[in-house]
Scaffold this motif. Structure first.
Motif, PDB file in Angstrom:
ATOM      1  N   VAL A 120      -3.142   3.302  -3.922  1.00  0.00           N
ATOM      2  CA  VAL A 120      -2.685   4.518  -3.246  1.00  0.00           C
ATOM      3  C   VAL A 120      -3.814   5.089  -2.404  1.00  0.00           C
ATOM      4  O   VAL A 120      -4.927   5.291  -2.901  1.00  0.00           O
ATOM      5  CB  VAL A 120      -2.219   5.586  -4.261  1.00  0.00           C
ATOM      6  N   VAL A 121      -3.519   5.353  -1.141  1.00  0.00           N
ATOM      7  CA  VAL A 121      -4.446   6.084  -0.277  1.00  0.00           C
ATOM      8  C   VAL A 121      -3.763   7.392   0.102  1.00  0.00           C
ATOM      9  O   VAL A 121      -2.546   7.515   0.023  1.00  0.00           O
ATOM     10  CB  VAL A 121      -4.835   5.265   0.971  1.00  0.00           C
ATOM     11  N   GLU A 122      -4.562   8.369   0.531  1.00  0.00           N
ATOM     12  CA  GLU A 122      -4.032   9.713   0.755  1.00  0.00           C
ATOM     13  C   GLU A 122      -4.221  10.163   2.192  1.00  0.00           C
ATOM     14  O   GLU A 122      -5.224   9.836   2.837  1.00  0.00           O
ATOM     15  CB  GLU A 122      -4.726  10.713  -0.165  1.00  0.00           C
ATOM     16  N   LEU A 150       0.858  -1.194   0.000  1.00  0.00           N
ATOM     17  CA  LEU A 150       0.000   0.000   0.000  1.00  0.00           C
ATOM     18  C   LEU A 150       0.884   1.229   0.000  1.00  0.00           C
ATOM     19  O   LEU A 150       1.879   1.291   0.720  1.00  0.00           O
ATOM     20  CB  LEU A 150      -0.897   0.003   1.238  1.00  0.00           C
ATOM     21  N   ILE A 151       0.519   2.217  -0.820  1.00  0.00           N
ATOM     22  CA  ILE A 151       1.194   3.514  -0.816  1.00  0.00           C
ATOM     23  C   ILE A 151       0.327   4.520  -0.072  1.00  0.00           C
ATOM     24  O   ILE A 151      -0.881   4.627  -0.334  1.00  0.00           O
ATOM     25  CB  ILE A 151       1.467   4.014  -2.246  1.00  0.00           C
ATOM     26  N   CYS A 198      -7.504   5.114  -4.008  1.00  0.00           N
ATOM     27  CA  CYS A 198      -8.447   4.314  -3.215  1.00  0.00           C
ATOM     28  C   CYS A 198      -8.979   5.054  -1.998  1.00  0.00           C
ATOM     29  O   CYS A 198      -9.485   4.431  -1.061  1.00  0.00           O
ATOM     30  CB  CYS A 198      -7.790   3.002  -2.796  1.00  0.00           C
ATOM     31  N   GLY A 199      -8.858   6.384  -1.985  1.00  0.00           N
ATOM     32  CA  GLY A 199      -9.524   7.168  -0.962  1.00  0.00           C
ATOM     33  C   GLY A 199      -8.620   7.638   0.161  1.00  0.00           C
ATOM     34  O   GLY A 199      -7.447   7.264   0.247  1.00  0.00           O
ATOM     35  N   PRO A 200      -9.177   8.464   1.061  1.00  0.00           N
ATOM     36  CA  PRO A 200      -8.423   8.976   2.205  1.00  0.00           C
ATOM     37  C   PRO A 200      -8.348   7.934   3.313  1.00  0.00           C
ATOM     38  O   PRO A 200      -9.278   7.164   3.523  1.00  0.00           O
ATOM     39  CB  PRO A 200      -9.243  10.187   2.649  1.00  0.00           C
ATOM     40  N   VAL A 201      -7.235   7.924   4.044  1.00  0.00           N
ATOM     41  CA  VAL A 201      -7.022   6.937   5.092  1.00  0.00           C
ATOM     42  C   VAL A 201      -7.071   7.608   6.462  1.00  0.00           C
ATOM     43  O   VAL A 201      -6.745   8.777   6.601  1.00  0.00           O
ATOM     44  CB  VAL A 201      -5.664   6.221   4.892  1.00  0.00           C
ATOM     45  N   GLY A 202      -7.521   6.859   7.473  1.00  0.00           N
ATOM     46  CA  GLY A 202      -7.417   7.345   8.837  1.00  0.00           C
ATOM     47  C   GLY A 202      -8.722   7.733   9.482  1.00  0.00           C
ATOM     48  O   GLY A 202      -9.801   7.262   9.111  1.00  0.00           O
ATOM     49  N   VAL A 203      -8.621   8.629  10.467  1.00  0.00           N
ATOM     50  CA  VAL A 203      -9.752   8.979  11.320  1.00  0.00           C
ATOM     51  C   VAL A 203     -10.889   9.602  10.523  1.00  0.00           C
ATOM     52  O   VAL A 203     -12.061   9.366  10.819  1.00  0.00           O
ATOM     53  CB  VAL A 203      -9.290   9.920  12.455  1.00  0.00           C
ATOM     54  N   VAL A 204     -10.583  10.412   9.527  1.00  0.00           N
ATOM     55  CA  VAL A 204     -11.629  10.943   8.651  1.00  0.00           C
ATOM     56  C   VAL A 204     -11.444  10.329   7.269  1.00  0.00           C
ATOM     57  O   VAL A 204     -11.510  11.006   6.246  1.00  0.00           O
ATOM     58  CB  VAL A 204     -11.618  12.489   8.606  1.00  0.00           C
ATOM     59  N   ALA A 232      -9.990   2.807   1.990  1.00  0.00           N
ATOM     60  CA  ALA A 232      -8.605   3.022   2.397  1.00  0.00           C
ATOM     61  C   ALA A 232      -8.303   2.360   3.735  1.00  0.00           C
ATOM     62  O   ALA A 232      -7.231   1.761   3.930  1.00  0.00           O
ATOM     63  CB  ALA A 232      -8.306   4.519   2.474  1.00  0.00           C
ATOM     64  N   ASN A 233      -9.229   2.450   4.674  1.00  0.00           N
ATOM     65  CA  ASN A 233      -8.976   1.871   5.991  1.00  0.00           C
ATOM     66  C   ASN A 233      -8.975   0.344   5.957  1.00  0.00           C
ATOM     67  O   ASN A 233      -8.246  -0.293   6.718  1.00  0.00           O
ATOM     68  CB  ASN A 233      -9.991   2.406   6.997  1.00  0.00           C
ATOM     69  N   THR A 234      -9.765  -0.249   5.079  1.00  0.00           N
ATOM     70  CA  THR A 234      -9.711  -1.701   4.904  1.00  0.00           C
ATOM     71  C   THR A 234      -8.365  -2.112   4.326  1.00  0.00           C
ATOM     72  O   THR A 234      -7.743  -3.086   4.781  1.00  0.00           O
ATOM     73  CB  THR A 234     -10.845  -2.171   3.974  1.00  0.00           C
ATOM     74  N   LEU A 235      -7.890  -1.378   3.332  1.00  0.00           N
ATOM     75  CA  LEU A 235      -6.589  -1.666   2.740  1.00  0.00           C
ATOM     76  C   LEU A 235      -5.466  -1.480   3.755  1.00  0.00           C
ATOM     77  O   LEU A 235      -4.507  -2.266   3.788  1.00  0.00           O
ATOM     78  CB  LEU A 235      -6.352  -0.762   1.533  1.00  0.00           C
TER      79      LEU A 235
END
Length: 619
Positions: free
Chosen positions: A262-264, A235-236, A280-286, A291-294
């Motif tokens: 790629v997640v951002e 994952l990037i 594949c979308g934004p990662v993390g709390v918001v 992205a969070n599954t990846l």
């Protein structure tokens, strides 16, 4: 006067030096310092303003309304220029200077350049205590400007006119260094500004600065390639450094050719367009469910240009405990975090070198295909939450969708703290790279409108900033609506009025405390009934902006179409629902009372312990 010298006051010499610094952007030589945001007072009006007035055709001075907001506008400018040009912000002493501390913290957290010039007391101390001086009884060398040491990458106090010759090149080098980038603070005592000195002519020679691209250690690149080749589910994570390095295309190409999703991060959003095949979308709390599954499944994570803030990592619950990290970053501090394999270097050059070192390796094609399927599901979920309904008050997600569709390809979205960040991080579909500015490195409420002014100045004539701000952020800092009207830098401001600080109310209630002192209806007030509402449209009109209140999403659509054709900043307000949010969040570690009489708080504490049990170990 000695041969080959120029006799100038320190303030005059400083300004002349700034005028002669240049940089190159896309092959064109441009001023390194394109302008100054200024509020003059007794610490800078007699000397520095005298010097600035004489060069206003070369170094334009823009009048701010608040020292903090004008410095935030300088930060918005730097973001829009991707750190390639630097604005100056100057104030008087005392409260004027201290008003800029928050902005300096914002720049420091976000690794952004700004040159702050603050007036100071007298080095000779003869008139002490002067107006607005805070005296330190045990250390008379300390002034309020020492407060900037905690939020500056470079700090200096000019006690003699000659000192600027050594200090200014160091300040500029710091602000342009990809690893050290941040605010430079120069304290200017009033009597030092007035002093004349014979400066060597060489000090004022025109200079062209370029941003260095430090190459990574070859062995570290080889180690990174070897580790990445072991990955089954790589994952990037693209951070803000991807954008500032100009590495967007290189990252997209690497990901597509190697089969890596790629997640951002929040700062990295806009590195790729929404529908880039590897995005594949934004990662993390918001973040997004995709992205969070990846992130949870990734075995090797290639983090590029990110400081791995807790909103990215879900307080280190979003990634598997045994995931291996490769961190490409120009800053050693950021690259070395959390047991990562640190590859210290420029993002663009290091990505290229890593790509070459990977040889023919590719991830299993099924991995990217599965990630794309997850993102397609996420996109459908966004559609579901952004779809218009018959509800009397729209949600943030619905308003974001309307503004997003109205925005032109090159228009920039500007937002900051409150409930809007989560909704735009998730739901704003980026149409063109580098058109998304969400200030969440410092989560500085009040950045929105000021940052929009700076963005409008940076992109004058090419795009219109679309500023989204909550009613809380608007009430905190709005005077640069007038600044933008005064200077002719148009922006469109959409005020989402949900009756107070709704997102922090959400967190308060989620952690077990009933709504208290966040929404206006829950505040102590004179009227025991409904709180009086602010008419944001009338308020904006009083500052010279065009404005309209919208009663519905259809009204907002029509108003946005109208706003695009107006001749100045235009403010649109709309009531927004305070309790509905787009899902997809990761966990977040917070302090929750260890003991409480409330059962809801005790339950929240138990949940917090569960979160901490999942955290990745290591710093």
């Amino acid at each position: 006067m000695a041969e080959h010298t120029v006799r100038l006051t320190m303030a005059q010499a400083l300004v002349r030096y700034l005028c002669n610094q240049h940089t190159v952007i896309e092959g064109e030589r441009v001023p390194l310092f394109p302008g100054v945001f200024a509020i003059f007072g007794h610490g800078n009006v007699t000397c520095l303003s005298e010097a600035l007035e004489s060069v206003q055709d070369r170094l334009p001075t823009w009048r701010g309304q608040n020292e903090q907001s004008m410095a935030l506008a300088a930060i918005g400018y730097a973001k829009a220029k991707r750190r390639r040009q630097i604005m100056v912000a100057t104030s008087s002493i005392g409260p004027g200077a201290l008003n800029m501390v928050t902005a300096a913290g914002t720049a420091h957290s976000n690794r952004l350049p700004i040159l702050i010039l603050a007036g100071d007391t007298f080095t000779n101390r003869l008139p002490d205590p002067v107006l607005q001086q805070v005296e330190h009884f045990g250390d008379p060398t300390v002034t309020v400007n020492d407060a900037f040491k905690a939020v500056s990458r470079y700090w200096d106090r000019i006690a003699h006119p000659a000192q600027i010759m050594a200090s200014m090149p160091q300040a500029i080098a710091t602000m342009l260094d990809p690893g050290d980038c941040g605010p430079a603070f120069i304290s200017l005592p009033q009597d030092t500004q007035e002093m004349a000195f014979d400066y060597p002519e060489e000090f004022f020679e025109e200079r062209v600065w370029t941003i260095p691209r430090p190459r990574a250690d070859r062995e570290r690149v080889a180690e990174a390639a070897a580790l990445l080749r072991t990955a089954k589910k790589p994952l990037i994570v693209a951070g803000g450094g991807v954008r500032y390095s100009g590495a967007e295309e290189a990252v997209s190409t690497l990901a597509a050719e190697r089969g890596i999703p790629v997640v951002e991060t929040i700062a990295g959003k806009g590195s790729l367009t929404h529908y880039d095949p590897v995005h594949c979308g934004p990662v993390g709390v918001v973040g997004s469910t995709s992205a969070n599954t990846l992130a949870a499944d990734a075995d090797v994570v290639l983090a590029i240009g990110t400081r791995l803030q807790d909103f990215t990592t879900g307080s280190w619950t979003a990634f598997a405990r045994d995931a291996r990290f490769i961190s490409i970053n120009a800053a050693r501090w950021d690259a070395t975090k959390h047991r990562a394999l640190a590859v210290v270097g420029d993002a663009l050059e290091t990505v290229r070198e890593l790509d070459a070192a990977l040889g023919a390796w590719k991830a299993d094609a099924a991995h990217l295909a599965a990630a794309q399927a997850l993102f397609k599901e996420w996109d459908a979920l966004l559609d579901e939450h952004q779809a218009q309904t018959n509800a009397p008050v729209p949600t943030y997600a619905q308003v974001v969708n309307v503004v997003n569709r109205a925005a032109g390809e090159g228009d920039h979205l500007i937002a900051a703290a409150g409930g809007i960040p989560g909704e735009v991080a998730k739901g704003w579909r980026v149409k063109q790279r580098n058109t998304f500015d969400l200030e969440f490195g410092f989560s500085c409420m009040g950045y929105e409108i000021a940052g929009g002014w700076g963005n409008a100045m940076a992109n004058a004539g090419t795009s219109t900033p679309m500023v989204m701000v909550g009613d809380g952020g608007y009430l905190m800092m709005n005077s640069d609506i007038y600044s933008s009207v005064l200077t002719g830098h148009k922006m469109i401001v959409v005020v989402c009025d949900n009756g107070g600080f709704a997102v922090i109310n959400r967190l308060q209630e989620f952690k077990g405390t009933p709504g208290f002192n966040n929404l206006f209806k829950d505040c102590r007030r004179a009227d025991p009934g409904s709180p009086r509402l602010v008419d944001f449209a009338k308020h904006a009109e009083s500052m010279g902006a065009h404005a309209r209140h919208c009663e519905s999403l259809a009204d907002l659509e029509a108003a946005l179409d109208w706003a695009r054709g107006t001749d100045r900043t235009t403010v649109l307000s709309i009531a927004t629902e305070a309790y509905t949010w787009t899902p997809g969040d990761a966990d977040w570690d917070l302090g929750v009372p260890e003991i409480s009489e409330r059962e809801t708080v005790r339950a929240a504490r138990a949940h917090q312990e569960d979160i901490r049990a999942k955290q990745r170990v290591g710093v």
